[in-house]
Design a protein around this motif. Structure first.
Motif, mmCIF file in Angstrom:
data_model
loop_
_atom_site.group_PDB
_atom_site.id
_atom_site.type_symbol
_atom_site.label_atom_id
_atom_site.label_comp_id
_atom_site.label_asym_id
_atom_site.label_seq_id
_atom_site.Cartn_x
_atom_site.Cartn_y
_atom_site.Cartn_z
ATOM 1 N N PHE A 15 117.970 53.212 76.120
ATOM 2 C CA PHE A 15 117.009 53.034 77.204
ATOM 3 C C PHE A 15 115.699 52.358 76.811
ATOM 4 C CE2 PHE A 15 119.581 56.730 78.491
ATOM 5 C CZ PHE A 15 120.115 56.214 79.659
ATOM 6 N N VAL A 16 115.406 52.234 75.531
ATOM 7 C CA VAL A 16 114.126 51.656 75.121
ATOM 8 C C VAL A 16 114.325 50.336 74.380
ATOM 9 C CG1 VAL A 16 112.024 52.022 73.757
ATOM 10 C CG2 VAL A 16 113.044 53.926 75.006
ATOM 11 N N GLU A 17 114.984 50.371 73.258
ATOM 12 C CA GLU A 17 115.107 49.203 72.379
ATOM 13 C C GLU A 17 115.704 47.966 73.045
ATOM 14 O OE1 GLU A 17 116.614 46.445 69.500
ATOM 15 O OE2 GLU A 17 117.906 47.765 70.668
ATOM 16 N N PRO A 18 116.743 48.095 73.879
ATOM 17 C CA PRO A 18 117.306 46.884 74.494
ATOM 18 C C PRO A 18 116.348 46.157 75.433
ATOM 19 C CG PRO A 18 118.873 48.688 74.650
ATOM 20 C CD PRO A 18 117.564 49.269 74.170
ATOM 21 N N ASP A 41 120.990 38.368 69.677
ATOM 22 C CA ASP A 41 121.198 39.819 69.745
ATOM 23 C C ASP A 41 121.003 40.403 71.142
ATOM 24 O OD1 ASP A 41 121.779 40.285 66.924
ATOM 25 O OD2 ASP A 41 119.712 39.653 66.615
ATOM 26 N N CYS A 42 121.597 39.752 72.130
ATOM 27 C CA CYS A 42 121.524 40.288 73.493
ATOM 28 C C CYS A 42 122.435 41.507 73.656
ATOM 29 C CB CYS A 42 121.928 39.224 74.505
ATOM 30 S SG CYS A 42 120.837 37.799 74.497
ATOM 31 N N HIS A 43 123.609 41.463 73.059
ATOM 32 C CA HIS A 43 124.571 42.574 73.098
ATOM 33 C C HIS A 43 124.891 43.022 74.521
ATOM 34 C CE1 HIS A 43 124.747 43.246 68.781
ATOM 35 N NE2 HIS A 43 123.445 42.979 68.763
ATOM 36 N N PHE A 44 125.161 42.053 75.402
ATOM 37 C CA PHE A 44 125.533 42.407 76.766
ATOM 38 C C PHE A 44 126.858 43.143 76.765
ATOM 39 C CE2 PHE A 44 122.797 38.685 77.637
ATOM 40 C CZ PHE A 44 121.853 39.347 78.399
ATOM 41 N N GLY A 45 126.960 44.101 77.645
ATOM 42 C CA GLY A 45 128.188 44.890 77.751
ATOM 43 C C GLY A 45 127.944 46.124 78.580
ATOM 44 N N ARG A 46 128.686 47.149 78.289
ATOM 45 C CA ARG A 46 128.632 48.391 79.062
ATOM 46 C C ARG A 46 127.242 49.034 79.021
ATOM 47 N NH1 ARG A 46 129.934 53.519 77.128
ATOM 48 N NH2 ARG A 46 130.701 52.499 75.246
ATOM 49 N N MET A 67 113.367 22.766 72.486
ATOM 50 C CA MET A 67 114.733 23.050 72.072
ATOM 51 C C MET A 67 114.962 24.554 72.145
ATOM 52 S SD MET A 67 116.452 22.362 68.328
ATOM 53 C CE MET A 67 115.772 20.727 68.258
ATOM 54 N N VAL A 68 116.145 24.974 72.587
ATOM 55 C CA VAL A 68 116.502 26.383 72.629
ATOM 56 C C VAL A 68 117.751 26.572 71.779
ATOM 57 C CG1 VAL A 68 117.190 28.315 74.095
ATOM 58 C CG2 VAL A 68 115.508 26.668 74.931
ATOM 59 N N ILE A 69 117.678 27.522 70.867
ATOM 60 C CA ILE A 69 118.791 27.803 69.955
ATOM 61 C C ILE A 69 119.217 29.254 70.158
ATOM 62 C CG2 ILE A 69 119.518 27.973 67.545
ATOM 63 C CD1 ILE A 69 117.318 25.910 66.896
ATOM 64 N N PHE A 70 120.516 29.453 70.281
ATOM 65 C CA PHE A 70 121.056 30.804 70.403
ATOM 66 C C PHE A 70 121.674 31.199 69.076
ATOM 67 C CE2 PHE A 70 124.768 33.488 71.410
ATOM 68 C CZ PHE A 70 124.053 34.633 71.722
ATOM 69 N N GLY A 71 121.291 32.370 68.573
ATOM 70 C CA GLY A 71 121.710 32.792 67.239
ATOM 71 C C GLY A 71 122.912 33.698 67.161
ATOM 72 N N GLY A 72 123.424 34.195 68.268
ATOM 73 C CA GLY A 72 124.633 35.002 68.203
ATOM 74 C C GLY A 72 124.472 36.398 68.779
ATOM 75 N N ASP A 73 125.536 37.186 68.695
ATOM 76 C CA ASP A 73 125.601 38.543 69.228
ATOM 77 C C ASP A 73 125.247 38.589 70.707
ATOM 78 O OD1 ASP A 73 126.430 39.573 66.822
ATOM 79 O OD2 ASP A 73 124.434 40.230 66.213
ATOM 80 N N PHE A 74 125.848 37.690 71.474
ATOM 81 C CA PHE A 74 125.607 37.641 72.914
ATOM 82 C C PHE A 74 126.232 38.850 73.600
ATOM 83 C CE2 PHE A 74 126.043 35.716 77.197
ATOM 84 C CZ PHE A 74 124.711 35.376 77.387
ATOM 85 N N PHE A 75 127.446 39.215 73.185
ATOM 86 C CA PHE A 75 128.142 40.372 73.741
ATOM 87 C C PHE A 75 128.158 41.498 72.726
ATOM 88 C CE2 PHE A 75 130.374 36.683 75.680
ATOM 89 C CZ PHE A 75 129.933 36.864 76.969
ATOM 90 N N ASP A 76 128.204 42.717 73.241
ATOM 91 C CA ASP A 76 128.309 43.857 72.349
ATOM 92 C C ASP A 76 129.722 43.910 71.775
ATOM 93 O OD1 ASP A 76 127.313 46.085 71.029
ATOM 94 O OD2 ASP A 76 128.009 47.455 72.591
ATOM 95 N N TYR A 77 130.701 44.035 72.646
ATOM 96 C CA TYR A 77 132.111 44.037 72.229
ATOM 97 C C TYR A 77 132.908 43.521 73.422
ATOM 98 C CZ TYR A 77 136.586 45.857 70.530
ATOM 99 O OH TYR A 77 137.893 45.985 70.127
ATOM 100 N N TYR A 78 133.103 42.204 73.466
ATOM 101 C CA TYR A 78 133.620 41.541 74.662
ATOM 102 C C TYR A 78 134.946 42.130 75.137
ATOM 103 C CZ TYR A 78 134.972 38.024 78.018
ATOM 104 O OH TYR A 78 135.348 37.408 79.176
#
Length: 101
Positions: A15-18, A41-46, A67-78
């Motif tokens: 509830f806080v960190e994300p 490190d978005c970790h989208f998911g449940r 420029m916008v660069i995405f570094g990974g961890d878009f999904f938590d566990y797709y």
């Protein structure tokens, strides 16, 4: 006592960190007038709703980056969380990211 500490960590982690989006600015010598936005490190998911992507895109656009660069961890566990995700909604949100050049 241990159970209480574990519960506090879970509450913080869910509830806080994300929701603590962080913007840091660095100056790299020799590169003038180039703004780069890096996000990861978005970790989208449940546990972290994709509707939060609207807020992230607004923050990215507010940086007025070249420029916008995405570094990974878009999904938590797709594979596990794909029932909670809407790929079309995610794609449309990401299309809303603006770069100056």
């Amino acid at each position: 006592m241990l159970l209480f500490i574990i519960i506090l960590f879970l509450i913080y982690g869910i509830f806080v960190e994300p929701y603590q989006l962080e913007i840091k600015k660095y100056q790299i010598r020799g590169i003038a007038d180039l703004k780069i936005c890096f996000f990861s490190d978005c970790h989208f998911g449940r546990l972290y709703d994709i509707k939060n992507l609207d807020r992230i895109v607004k923050m990215i656009n507010a940086t007025n980056s070249d420029m916008v660069i995405f570094g990974g961890d878009f999904f938590d566990y797709y594979e596990h969380d794909k029932a909670y995700l809407n790929d079309e909604y995610l794609a449309n949100c990401l299309k809303g990211i603006n770069c100056i050049n």
